[in-house]
Design a protein around this motif. Structure first.
Motif, mmCIF file in Angstrom:
data_model
loop_
_atom_site.group_PDB
_atom_site.id
_atom_site.type_symbol
_atom_site.label_atom_id
_atom_site.label_comp_id
_atom_site.label_asym_id
_atom_site.label_seq_id
_atom_site.Cartn_x
_atom_site.Cartn_y
_atom_site.Cartn_z
ATOM 1 N N ILE A 232 0.841 -1.201 0.000
ATOM 2 C CA ILE A 232 0.000 0.000 0.000
ATOM 3 C C ILE A 232 0.873 1.247 0.000
ATOM 4 N N PHE A 233 1.913 1.254 0.832
ATOM 5 C CA PHE A 233 2.823 2.395 0.877
ATOM 6 C C PHE A 233 3.530 2.578 -0.461
ATOM 7 N N ALA A 234 3.909 1.454 -1.091
ATOM 8 C CA ALA A 234 4.646 1.501 -2.359
ATOM 9 C C ALA A 234 3.824 2.122 -3.483
ATOM 10 N N LEU A 235 2.506 2.086 -3.378
ATOM 11 C CA LEU A 235 1.657 2.644 -4.437
ATOM 12 C C LEU A 235 1.832 4.153 -4.583
ATOM 13 N N GLY A 236 2.376 4.792 -3.555
ATOM 14 C CA GLY A 236 2.657 6.223 -3.661
ATOM 15 C C GLY A 236 1.420 7.101 -3.645
ATOM 16 N N ILE A 237 0.383 6.666 -2.953
ATOM 17 C CA ILE A 237 -0.834 7.475 -2.837
ATOM 18 C C ILE A 237 -0.545 8.679 -1.936
ATOM 19 N N ARG A 238 -0.958 9.851 -2.378
ATOM 20 C CA ARG A 238 -0.687 11.070 -1.601
ATOM 21 C C ARG A 238 -1.172 10.948 -0.163
ATOM 22 N N HIS A 239 -0.367 11.451 0.768
ATOM 23 C CA HIS A 239 -0.687 11.510 2.192
ATOM 24 C C HIS A 239 -0.703 10.151 2.887
ATOM 25 N N ILE A 240 -0.297 9.089 2.177
ATOM 26 C CA ILE A 240 -0.292 7.770 2.814
ATOM 27 C C ILE A 240 1.151 7.322 3.004
ATOM 28 N N GLY A 241 1.652 7.557 4.214
ATOM 29 C CA GLY A 241 2.992 7.142 4.573
ATOM 30 C C GLY A 241 2.992 5.728 5.129
ATOM 31 N N GLU A 242 4.110 5.329 5.674
ATOM 32 C CA GLU A 242 4.245 3.956 6.168
ATOM 33 C C GLU A 242 3.265 3.652 7.301
ATOM 34 N N THR A 243 3.091 4.605 8.223
ATOM 35 C CA THR A 243 2.193 4.381 9.370
ATOM 36 C C THR A 243 0.747 4.257 8.919
ATOM 37 N N THR A 244 0.314 5.162 8.035
ATOM 38 C CA THR A 244 -1.068 5.112 7.546
ATOM 39 C C THR A 244 -1.308 3.858 6.712
ATOM 40 N N ALA A 245 -0.305 3.446 5.940
ATOM 41 C CA ALA A 245 -0.435 2.220 5.148
ATOM 42 C C ALA A 245 -0.659 1.020 6.064
ATOM 43 N N ALA A 246 0.023 1.001 7.209
ATOM 44 C CA ALA A 246 -0.146 -0.100 8.164
ATOM 45 C C ALA A 246 -1.545 -0.091 8.761
ATOM 46 N N VAL A 247 -2.074 1.106 9.032
ATOM 47 C CA VAL A 247 -3.438 1.221 9.567
ATOM 48 C C VAL A 247 -4.449 0.691 8.549
#
Length: 271
Positions: free
Chosen positions: A104-119
């Motif tokens: 999810i983090f690798a997709l490079g979606i704006r405002h989605i960092g590693e922590t948000t990707a984990a959530v």
């Protein structure tokens, strides 16, 4: 090309040997235009070899110009050594089943960092479910009527997901990528034998064998709670090189402190 660089970076897919220099080369050579193309490089070995040879030749010419010396022997594409390619292709293949939060983090979606990707990974469990909810949210007049209420996820992230999944161009890119890559479902691994289940853990200092987000996701999968600061409620502190005030507070409170290797042993991930 920035999106491709992000995709292969350490916190994302972390493909060894495919750094920014090689990504730029393959992009400029027309070999890699989307992330899915990375996983078909092995099938186009002659073209990859040609691109590498041309870069080496250009570098050799620049060295000649700088030194004023002319090479006695100029090797052809066939004569050059490309042993590192097998290692690169193996590194790419090793990332065909990434952890869901990494993907999810690798997709490079704006405002989605590693922590948000984990959530998001923890909430939706599979990439298919995230895509389904993302597309429904993009179509909805009121996104809150579709997207669940998640602690730590606000309108900024929801709107970024709407923009991403509402863009039809991303559908084709994502479909092609998922034909090559199969993210693992996010599964909680809590068991009666887990030594860290129910414990509050704090990571401090530099982690050398994983990123901070990986450590956090790993701990949460095992039923632990990861805190950002040390308090009387903290059960365990994992300290790496450079640990500072958190380590001092832990010592003052008499909280158990272990290093990264001991942490991995404790959760059964050593080696």
């Amino acid at each position: 090309v920035e999106g491709l660089r992000h995709f292969v970076s350490r916190g994302a897919m972390d493909i060894e040997g495919l750094g920014a220099e090689n990504i730029d080369l393959f992009f400029n050579s027309g070999l890699v235009k989307t992330a899915a193309d990375i996983f078909t490089l092995k099938d186009r070995r002659p073209a990859v070899t040609k691109a590498l040879a041309e870069r080496r030749e250009e570098q050799a010419r620049l060295r000649e110009q700088a030194s004023g010396k002319t090479r006695k022997n100029v090797r052809s594409v066939e004569e050059r050594n490309y042993e590192g390619l097998d290692k690169l292709f193996a590194a790419i293949d090793a990332r065909r089943e990434p952890e869901l939060d990494r993907f999810i983090f690798a997709l490079g979606i704006r405002h989605i960092g590693e922590t948000t990707a984990a959530v998001l990974a923890r909430q939706f469990s599979t990439i298919e479910e995230l895509i389904r909810v993302g597309k429904e949210t993009a179509k909805a007049e009121d996104p809150h009527s579709v997207f669940p209420s998640i602690n730590g996820i606000g309108d900024t992230v929801i709107n970024a997901l709407r923009d991403f999944f509402g863009n039809e161009r991303n559908d084709d890119v994502l479909d092609a990528l998922l034909a090559q890559v199969h993210p693992k479902p996010y599964v909680m691994e809590i068991s009666a034998g887990s030594e860290v289940s129910g414990k509050t853990v704090v990571f401090t200092g530099t982690l050398e064998k994983m990123t901070r987000s990986e450590a956090k996701a790993m701990a949460e999968r095992l039923g632990a709670k990861v805190a950002g600061s040390v308090s009387a409620k903290t059960d365990l502190v994992v300290a790496g090189p450079g640990a500072g005030s958190k380590l001092k507070v832990a010592s003052e409170l008499g909280i158990e402190v272990i290093d990264e290797d001991t942490w991995l042993q404790r959760i059964g991930r050593a080696g």
